[in-house]
Scaffold this motif. Structure first.
Motif, PDB file in Angstrom:
ATOM      1  N   GLY A  20       0.805  -1.213   0.000  1.00 26.17           N
ATOM      2  CA  GLY A  20       0.000   0.000   0.000  1.00 26.17           C
ATOM      3  C   GLY A  20       0.836   1.259   0.000  1.00 26.17           C
ATOM      4  O   GLY A  20       1.979   1.267   0.469  1.00 26.17           O
ATOM      5  N   ILE A  21       0.268   2.332  -0.534  1.00 25.83           N
ATOM      6  CA  ILE A  21       0.926   3.636  -0.571  1.00 25.83           C
ATOM      7  C   ILE A  21      -0.100   4.716  -0.226  1.00 25.83           C
ATOM      8  O   ILE A  21      -1.311   4.514  -0.339  1.00 25.83           O
ATOM      9  N   THR A  22       0.394   5.862   0.191  1.00 30.45           N
ATOM     10  CA  THR A  22      -0.459   7.024   0.430  1.00 30.45           C
ATOM     11  C   THR A  22      -0.574   7.843  -0.850  1.00 30.45           C
ATOM     12  O   THR A  22       0.418   8.035  -1.560  1.00 30.45           O
ATOM     13  N   ALA A  23      -1.789   8.308  -1.152  1.00 29.06           N
ATOM     14  CA  ALA A  23      -1.999   9.132  -2.348  1.00 29.06           C
ATOM     15  C   ALA A  23      -3.108  10.140  -2.066  1.00 29.06           C
ATOM     16  O   ALA A  23      -4.082   9.827  -1.381  1.00 29.06           O
ATOM     17  N   ASN A  24      -2.940  11.355  -2.578  1.00 31.76           N
ATOM     18  CA  ASN A  24      -4.019  12.342  -2.441  1.00 31.76           C
ATOM     19  C   ASN A  24      -4.570  12.779  -3.791  1.00 31.76           C
ATOM     20  O   ASN A  24      -5.444  13.634  -3.854  1.00 31.76           O
ATOM     21  N   SER A  25      -4.068  12.186  -4.872  1.00 32.12           N
ATOM     22  CA  SER A  25      -4.608  12.479  -6.203  1.00 32.12           C
ATOM     23  C   SER A  25      -5.637  11.415  -6.558  1.00 32.12           C
ATOM     24  O   SER A  25      -5.364  10.468  -7.293  1.00 32.12           O
ATOM     25  N   PHE A  26      -6.822  11.557  -5.991  1.00 31.19           N
ATOM     26  CA  PHE A  26      -7.913  10.596  -6.168  1.00 31.19           C
ATOM     27  C   PHE A  26      -9.169  11.358  -6.557  1.00 31.19           C
ATOM     28  O   PHE A  26      -9.472  12.408  -5.986  1.00 31.19           O
ATOM     29  N   THR A  27      -9.903  10.846  -7.538  1.00 32.10           N
ATOM     30  CA  THR A  27     -11.124  11.528  -7.953  1.00 32.10           C
ATOM     31  C   THR A  27     -12.061  10.549  -8.644  1.00 32.10           C
ATOM     32  O   THR A  27     -11.646   9.472  -9.083  1.00 32.10           O
ATOM     33  N   SER A  28     -13.323  10.928  -8.729  1.00 33.45           N
ATOM     34  CA  SER A  28     -14.288  10.133  -9.480  1.00 33.45           C
ATOM     35  C   SER A  28     -14.160  10.455 -10.961  1.00 33.45           C
ATOM     36  O   SER A  28     -13.748  11.552 -11.342  1.00 33.45           O
ATOM     37  N   ARG A  43       8.177   6.544  -8.738  1.00 28.01           N
ATOM     38  CA  ARG A  43       9.237   6.315  -7.762  1.00 28.01           C
ATOM     39  C   ARG A  43       8.754   5.474  -6.587  1.00 28.01           C
ATOM     40  O   ARG A  43       9.539   5.114  -5.713  1.00 28.01           O
ATOM     41  N   SER A  44       7.469   5.181  -6.568  1.00 29.19           N
ATOM     42  CA  SER A  44       6.925   4.367  -5.485  1.00 29.19           C
ATOM     43  C   SER A  44       7.505   2.963  -5.534  1.00 29.19           C
ATOM     44  O   SER A  44       7.659   2.363  -6.603  1.00 29.19           O
ATOM     45  N   PHE A  45       7.832   2.419  -4.360  1.00 27.36           N
ATOM     46  CA  PHE A  45       8.385   1.073  -4.270  1.00 27.36           C
ATOM     47  C   PHE A  45       7.406   0.040  -4.828  1.00 27.36           C
ATOM     48  O   PHE A  45       7.809  -1.008  -5.342  1.00 27.36           O
TER      49      PHE A  45
END
Length: 311
Positions: A20-28, A43-45
């Motif tokens: 799992g990763i943290t993300a704030n670019s989420f939309t419908s 760059r996410s593992f």
């Protein structure tokens, strides 16, 4: 520069381990079919896993989960050691504690610059079974924040109806300061009778659960919104000695009519004083010809002087 929500995007790797990763670019994206998207940095593992996994889940975090966001933003191999999770529809790991979740199959992948735009088709969604907070976790200008409803208690509710409570006591009724030298009825947020009044600081004033009744329904001059008013009483553990600042009980013969800016409220309270002294109550329903007053005993009568200031 503007606030966003915070999510944890989860997936199973080829060996069935949760990632799992943290993300704030989420939309419908779409309602038909139900599509959402989230952007994954290259760059996410876990980037290679999101490039091939058939499903994933988006978990919306609540205001008490800044530590969870920071954990999943790190490269710690122990992200799920202290975080409860389980499968829903697709098998992707869904956090046990979160504000809400979306369980998705991959609808499409679009590689754009240094991010993967992962578009998911929602197969299942819902609120967390254990989360007891309703405010989402926000992120703005490099720090966490809380995203709260801007409506103060007593303000116009989202459904276009203002809801007020005529809270009774043996020696009078409860009024709330409007912050400008005036007084108003305490407000509610639901058209249904509630068990407590929500305060501006997030606290509540509990009401007797079986002692709230519809009292008046009327339009407000010059506004599209109408108004519902319930009669209610505070619960035994919310006495006048524990009232928060800005709330006060007024005796019936000392109501501050001159400090109530809304004419309809003044007229309704004058009717209440008369009915309470006669111990015979009715429900006022507004109409173009002056309204109808339905008495609790079942009789009805016209009331053309509904909003008269006297009488």
């Amino acid at each position: 520069m503007f606030p966003t929500g915070v999510t944890v995007v989860t997936v199973l790797d080829e060996e069935g381990n949760p990632r799992g990763i943290t993300a704030n670019s989420f939309t419908s994206v779409s309602l038909d079919p139900p599509l959402v998207l989230v952007c994954i940095g290259n760059r996410s593992f876990s980037f290679p896993i999101f490039c091939s996994a058939p499903s994933f889940a988006v978990n919306l975090l609540h205001e008490g989960q800044a530590d969870v966001s920071s954990l999943f933003a790190s490269r710690s191999p122990e992200k799920f050691h202290s975080t409860g999770f389980g499968p829903k529809h697709t098998g992707a790991p869904v956090l046990t504690d979160c504000l809400a979740w979306f369980d998705c199959t991959v609808h499409d992948r679009v590689f754009a610059g240094d991010h993967l735009i992962l578009i998911g088709r929602v197969q299942d969604f819902g609120p967390s079974e254990t989360a007891n907070r309703t405010a989402p976790l926000g992120f703005c200008r490099g720090r966490y924040t809380t995203v709260r409803d801007s409506l103060d208690a007593g303000a116009e509710a989202p459904h276009g109806i203002q809801v007020g409570y005529l809270v009774e006591a043996d020696d009078g009724i409860l009024l709330q300061s409007d912050g400008a030298g005036g007084w108003r009825l305490p407000g509610g947020r639901s058209r249904k009778a509630e068990r407590s009044l929500l305060l501006a600081d997030g606290g509540t004033l509990p009401l007797r659960p079986d002692d709230s009744f519809l009292y008046s329904v009327f339009d407000i001059a010059g506004q599209d919104a109408g108004c519902l008013v319930y009669r209610a009483r505070l619960s035994a553990d919310a006495t006048a000695t524990t009232l928060p600042p800005g709330f006060r009980f007024f005796a019936l013969d000392a109501l501050p009519f001159e400090a109530m800016p809304m004419r309809e409220t003044r007229a309704m309270l004058r009717r209440y004083v008369r009915e309470r002294r006669a111990d015979r109550f009715g429900i006022y329903i507004d109409s173009s010809d002056g309204g109808r007053l339905a008495m609790v005993d079942g009789s009805t009568s016209s009331w053309p002087g509904a909003f008269a200031e006297n009488g």
